[in-house]
Design a protein around this motif. Structure first.
Motif, PDB file in Angstrom:
ATOM      1  N   ARG A  51       0.825  -1.204   0.000  1.00 15.58           N
ATOM      2  CA  ARG A  51       0.000   0.000   0.000  1.00 15.58           C
ATOM      3  C   ARG A  51       0.862   1.259   0.000  1.00 15.58           C
ATOM      4  O   ARG A  51       2.046   1.200   0.359  1.00 15.58           O
ATOM      5  N   PRO A  52       0.272   2.420  -0.330  1.00 14.79           N
ATOM      6  CA  PRO A  52       1.024   3.677  -0.277  1.00 14.79           C
ATOM      7  C   PRO A  52       1.511   4.042   1.121  1.00 14.79           C
ATOM      8  O   PRO A  52       2.391   4.875   1.277  1.00 14.79           O
ATOM      9  N   THR A  53       0.953   3.383   2.157  1.00 15.87           N
ATOM     10  CA  THR A  53       1.380   3.622   3.536  1.00 15.87           C
ATOM     11  C   THR A  53       2.534   2.730   3.961  1.00 15.87           C
ATOM     12  O   THR A  53       3.059   2.868   5.068  1.00 15.87           O
ATOM     13  N   GLY A  54       2.918   1.767   3.092  1.00 18.37           N
ATOM     14  CA  GLY A  54       3.990   0.843   3.434  1.00 18.37           C
ATOM     15  C   GLY A  54       3.514  -0.472   3.998  1.00 18.37           C
ATOM     16  O   GLY A  54       4.327  -1.365   4.267  1.00 18.37           O
ATOM     17  N   ARG A  55       2.219  -0.643   4.174  1.00 21.51           N
ATOM     18  CA  ARG A  55       1.688  -1.908   4.692  1.00 21.51           C
ATOM     19  C   ARG A  55       1.453  -2.886   3.549  1.00 21.51           C
ATOM     20  O   ARG A  55       1.129  -2.497   2.426  1.00 21.51           O
ATOM     21  N   LEU A  56       1.609  -4.170   3.872  1.00 28.17           N
ATOM     22  CA  LEU A  56       1.383  -5.213   2.880  1.00 28.17           C
ATOM     23  C   LEU A  56      -0.075  -5.197   2.441  1.00 28.17           C
ATOM     24  O   LEU A  56      -0.989  -5.150   3.262  1.00 28.17           O
ATOM     25  N   SER A  57      -0.292  -5.239   1.127  1.00 26.09           N
ATOM     26  CA  SER A  57      -1.648  -5.201   0.584  1.00 26.09           C
ATOM     27  C   SER A  57      -2.116  -6.571   0.137  1.00 26.09           C
ATOM     28  O   SER A  57      -3.246  -6.971   0.402  1.00 26.09           O
ATOM     29  N   GLY A  58      -1.265  -7.305  -0.559  1.00 27.80           N
ATOM     30  CA  GLY A  58      -1.642  -8.623  -1.049  1.00 27.80           C
ATOM     31  C   GLY A  58      -0.465  -9.342  -1.658  1.00 27.80           C
ATOM     32  O   GLY A  58       0.563  -8.737  -1.980  1.00 27.80           O
ATOM     33  N   VAL A  59      -0.593 -10.649  -1.816  1.00 32.58           N
ATOM     34  CA  VAL A  59       0.438 -11.485  -2.436  1.00 32.58           C
ATOM     35  C   VAL A  59      -0.248 -12.414  -3.422  1.00 32.58           C
ATOM     36  O   VAL A  59      -1.273 -13.023  -3.108  1.00 32.58           O
ATOM     37  N   VAL A  60       0.289 -12.513  -4.637  1.00 30.09           N
ATOM     38  CA  VAL A  60      -0.247 -13.442  -5.615  1.00 30.09           C
ATOM     39  C   VAL A  60       0.848 -14.419  -6.014  1.00 30.09           C
ATOM     40  O   VAL A  60       1.971 -14.023  -6.335  1.00 30.09           O
ATOM     41  N   ASN A  61       0.539 -15.699  -5.933  1.00 33.23           N
ATOM     42  CA  ASN A  61       1.474 -16.751  -6.300  1.00 33.23           C
ATOM     43  C   ASN A  61       1.141 -17.295  -7.688  1.00 33.23           C
ATOM     44  O   ASN A  61       0.000 -17.182  -8.160  1.00 33.23           O
ATOM     45  N   VAL A  62       2.113 -17.893  -8.329  1.00 31.13           N
ATOM     46  CA  VAL A  62       1.898 -18.476  -9.652  1.00 31.13           C
ATOM     47  C   VAL A  62       0.853 -19.590  -9.547  1.00 31.13           C
ATOM     48  O   VAL A  62       0.995 -20.502  -8.734  1.00 31.13           O
ATOM     49  N   PRO A  63      -0.219 -19.522 -10.346  1.00 31.67           N
ATOM     50  CA  PRO A  63      -1.250 -20.560 -10.267  1.00 31.67           C
ATOM     51  C   PRO A  63      -0.806 -21.861 -10.927  1.00 31.67           C
ATOM     52  O   PRO A  63       0.160 -21.896 -11.691  1.00 31.67           O
ATOM     53  N   ASP A  64      -1.521 -22.936 -10.624  1.00 33.08           N
ATOM     54  CA  ASP A  64      -1.237 -24.231 -11.230  1.00 33.08           C
ATOM     55  C   ASP A  64      -1.309 -24.126 -12.749  1.00 33.08           C
ATOM     56  O   ASP A  64      -2.166 -23.438 -13.309  1.00 33.08           O
ATOM     57  N   GLY A  65      -0.400 -24.810 -13.401  1.00 34.56           N
ATOM     58  CA  GLY A  65      -0.388 -24.828 -14.855  1.00 34.56           C
ATOM     59  C   GLY A  65       0.560 -23.829 -15.479  1.00 34.56           C
ATOM     60  O   GLY A  65       0.744 -23.829 -16.694  1.00 34.56           O
ATOM     61  N   TYR A  66       1.173 -22.953 -14.659  1.00 33.16           N
ATOM     62  CA  TYR A  66       2.108 -21.946 -15.159  1.00 33.16           C
ATOM     63  C   TYR A  66       3.442 -22.079 -14.434  1.00 33.16           C
ATOM     64  O   TYR A  66       3.506 -22.558 -13.300  1.00 33.16           O
ATOM     65  N   SER A  67       4.499 -21.595 -15.091  1.00 31.13           N
ATOM     66  CA  SER A  67       5.832 -21.722 -14.494  1.00 31.13           C
ATOM     67  C   SER A  67       6.313 -20.440 -13.839  1.00 31.13           C
ATOM     68  O   SER A  67       7.291 -20.471 -13.100  1.00 31.13           O
ATOM     69  N   GLY A  68       5.673 -19.298 -14.093  1.00 29.37           N
ATOM     70  CA  GLY A  68       6.103 -18.087 -13.415  1.00 29.37           C
ATOM     71  C   GLY A  68       5.559 -16.819 -14.054  1.00 29.37           C
ATOM     72  O   GLY A  68       5.030 -16.826 -15.164  1.00 29.37           O
ATOM     73  N   PHE A  69       5.685 -15.721 -13.302  1.00 28.90           N
ATOM     74  CA  PHE A  69       5.397 -14.389 -13.823  1.00 28.90           C
ATOM     75  C   PHE A  69       6.626 -13.899 -14.585  1.00 28.90           C
ATOM     76  O   PHE A  69       7.747 -14.075 -14.145  1.00 28.90           O
ATOM     77  N   VAL A  70       6.405 -13.240 -15.708  1.00 23.95           N
ATOM     78  CA  VAL A  70       7.537 -12.750 -16.509  1.00 23.95           C
ATOM     79  C   VAL A  70       7.592 -11.228 -16.422  1.00 23.95           C
ATOM     80  O   VAL A  70       8.254 -10.694 -15.539  1.00 23.95           O
ATOM     81  N   GLN A  71       6.882 -10.512 -17.288  1.00 24.93           N
ATOM     82  CA  GLN A  71       6.881  -9.045 -17.187  1.00 24.93           C
ATOM     83  C   GLN A  71       5.759  -8.576 -16.263  1.00 24.93           C
ATOM     84  O   GLN A  71       4.697  -9.224 -16.163  1.00 24.93           O
ATOM     85  N   VAL A  72       6.014  -7.474 -15.569  1.00 25.14           N
ATOM     86  CA  VAL A  72       5.009  -6.846 -14.709  1.00 25.14           C
ATOM     87  C   VAL A  72       5.029  -5.345 -14.995  1.00 25.14           C
ATOM     88  O   VAL A  72       6.083  -4.720 -14.941  1.00 25.14           O
ATOM     89  N   VAL A  73       3.865  -4.762 -15.316  1.00 27.23           N
ATOM     90  CA  VAL A  73       3.779  -3.334 -15.584  1.00 27.23           C
ATOM     91  C   VAL A  73       2.619  -2.754 -14.787  1.00 27.23           C
ATOM     92  O   VAL A  73       1.688  -3.458 -14.387  1.00 27.23           O
ATOM     93  N   ALA A  74       2.691  -1.448 -14.533  1.00 30.90           N
ATOM     94  CA  ALA A  74       1.635  -0.777 -13.772  1.00 30.90           C
ATOM     95  C   ALA A  74       0.377  -0.651 -14.611  1.00 30.90           C
ATOM     96  O   ALA A  74       0.428  -0.363 -15.807  1.00 30.90           O
ATOM     97  N   ALA A  75      -0.759  -0.843 -13.957  1.00 36.08           N
ATOM     98  CA  ALA A  75      -2.047  -0.657 -14.633  1.00 36.08           C
ATOM     99  C   ALA A  75      -2.686   0.658 -14.265  1.00 36.08           C
ATOM    100  O   ALA A  75      -3.634   1.088 -14.907  1.00 36.08           O
ATOM    101  N   GLY A  76      -2.186   1.322 -13.235  1.00 38.58           N
ATOM    102  CA  GLY A  76      -2.783   2.566 -12.789  1.00 38.58           C
ATOM    103  C   GLY A  76      -1.782   3.689 -12.773  1.00 38.58           C
ATOM    104  O   GLY A  76      -0.603   3.504 -12.971  1.00 38.58           O
TER     105      GLY A  76
END
Length: 372
Positions: free
Chosen positions: A347-372
Motif C-alpha cells: 500500500r502507499p502507507t507501506g503496509r502489505l496489501s496482497g500477495v499473488v502466487n503463480v497458479p497451477d499450470g504456469y511456471s512463473g510471472f515474466v513481465q510486470v507493468v503498472a495498470a494505474g
C-alpha cells in the motif's frame, strides 16, 4: 397319484411372489436422488462434472480463476498491475492483479511475447519478437492491432497525462537508437530523435516530447520533439550513470544518477535547468523504482526530496525488482530463468496489501507493468 405340491405350498408361493413385486415397486419409487428428484441418482450427486477441456494434468483452465472482462478492466487503477504468465508449452497469458492479490486471466499470446506497457483504455502494448511487431491487445476481448513490424529491442514510454492514442518508442541497435511517437490508432510513426546512443526513455505528460540520456559517465539528458533540434540539459553536476526516470503531469522530470550513492535530480527540460537534488542510499542489488514523487531504493521509500517515507514490510524487503503503480508498489524477485514465483503488493502507507502466487499450470510471472 399324489399331487406335486399341496394347497399350502401354492398359498405360500403366492405370498412370496407378492412380496417380491411390492419390494420392486418400492425400490423404483424411493427418492434416491435429491428431494423432489427422480429415482435415478443424478450425475452431480455421484461425481464432479468434467468439461471437454479438462486433461489428466494441471492446466490453466483447471484453476477456475476469474477471467479478465470489461468490469475488471473498468476497476483497474492505482495498486493494480498487469503481468504475463508462461506455461509449459511456452504460451504467454496476459493477466491482471488487483491490490489484494486477486488474479484475473486474459488473452493468450504467442510464445515469446513480451508485455511492454499498459494504456489507460485497457489495452496492453505487446512485442512479438519473431518479427519485431508491436501490437495493442485489449485485455477484455483479446482484439489486437498492429503498430508495425521491425522494431528492434523496443522500449515504450506511455504519457502520464494524455489519452491512449500515442506512445513513444525507443528502438534500434546499441549505439544507434531512435525515438518515435507512434499512434495507437493507426500505427503511424513520427521520428523525434535518431542516430545516438540513447537510453532511459520517458515521455512528457502530453506525449509530444521524449526525454532520454545519451552516452555514459557522464550522460547528457536530452529532450527531443518532432521537427525541432534536440535540447540538451547536459549532465547533472557531479553525476554519472544518469537516466531520466519519470515525468508526471504538472511536475518536473526526475533524473537519477546511480553511483556509490543515489542522487535524485528534478529537471525542468524546457529551460534545461536542474532545480534541486537529494541523496539517498545506493540500491545494493535490491528493487529500484521511481515515480514522479517517490523513489524505492535499498528497501525503503523516499520522497523526491530525500525524505524517508517508510521501509518495506517483512516479506517484501528482499525483492530485487519493483514498480510504482500510482503511489502503491508491486515487488517481485526474478529467478535465473527470468520468471518470478510471486508478486507482492504494498500500500502507499507501506503496509502489505496482497500477495499473488503463480497458479497451477504456469511456471512463473515474466513481465510486470503498472495498470494505474
Amino acid at each position: 397319484m399324489r399331487p406335486l405340491r399341496g394347497p399350502r405350498f401354492w398359498i405360500a408361493w403366492t405370498v412370496v411372489l407378492g412380496l417380491v413385486v411390492i419390494g420392486s415397486l418400492w425400490a423404483l419409487t424411493y427418492p434416491w436422488g435429491d428431494a423432489g428428484g427422480s429415482g435415478v441418482p443424478s450425475a452431480s450427486a455421484t461425481a464432479p462434472s468434467v468439461s471437454s477441456s479438462d486433461t489428466s494434468s494441471p492446466s490453466p483452465t483447471a484453476t477456475a480463476l476469474p477471467g479478465l472482462d470489461d468490469s475488471v478492466v473498468a476497476a483497474m487503477g492505482e495498486g493494480w498491475v498487469v503481468t504475463t504468465l508462461v506455461d509449459g508449452s511456452g504460451a504467454v497469458t496476459l493477466a491482471a492483479v488487483d491490490p489484494s492479490g486477486g488474479l484475473y486471466l486474459g488473452p493468450v499470446l504467442p510464445a515469446g511475447s513480451r508485455l511492454l506497457a499498459m494504456l489507460a483504455d485497457g489495452r496492453a502494448v505487446v512485442l512479438d519478437p519473431s518479427d519485431g511487431t508491436l501490437r495493442t491487445v485489449a485485455l477484455a476481448t483479446g482484439d489486437a492491432a498492429s503498430l508495425g513490424a521491425g522494431w528492434q529491442d523496443p522500449v515504450v514510454a506511455v504519457p502520464a497525462g494524455a489519452d491512449a492514442t500515442q506512445i513513444l518508442v525507443e528502438s534500434g541497435p546499441a549505439g544507434s537508437r531512435t525515438v518515435d511517437a507512434v499512434s495507437t490508432v493507426d500505427g503511424t510513426a513520427t521520428r523525434l530523435g535518431d542516430a545516438a546512443d540513447r537510453h532511459g526513455l520517458v515521455s512528457s505528460a502530453d506525449g509530444t516530447t521524449a526525454l532520454t540520456a545519451i552516452g555514459s559517465a557522464p550522460s547528457s539528458i536530452v529532450a527531443s520533439t518532432a521537427g525541432a533540434d534536440d535540447v540538451s540539459s547536459g549532465a547533472p553536476l557531479g553525476g554519472s550513470a544518469c537516466e531520466p526516470e519519470a515525468w508526471d503531469a504538472d511536475r518536473q522530470a526526475i533524473v537519477v544518477c546511480a553511483d556509490d550513492q543515489t542522487t535524485v535530480w528534478a529537471l525542468e527540460p524546457t529551460t534545461a535547468t536542474y532545480a534541486s537534488a537529494a541523496t539517498v542510499p545506493a540500491a545494493g542489488g535490491l528493487a529500484f523504482a521511481v515515480s514522479g514523487s517517490r523513489i524505492l531504493v535499498a528497501g525503503s521509500v523516499y520522497g523526491i526530496d530525500g525524505t524517508l517515507k517508510w521501509a518495506l514490510p517483512e516479506g517484501a524487503a528482499k525483492a530485487t525488482a519493483g514498480i510504482f503503480t500510482g503511489t502503491a508498489l508491486a515487488l517481485w524477485s526474478p529467478g535465473d530463468d527470468g520468471t518470478a514465483a510471486q508478486v507482492v503488493l504494498v500500500r502507499p502507507t507501506g503496509r502489505l496489501s496482497g500477495v499473488v502466487n503463480v497458479p497451477d499450470g504456469y511456471s512463473g510471472f515474466v513481465q510486470v507493468v503498472a495498470a494505474g
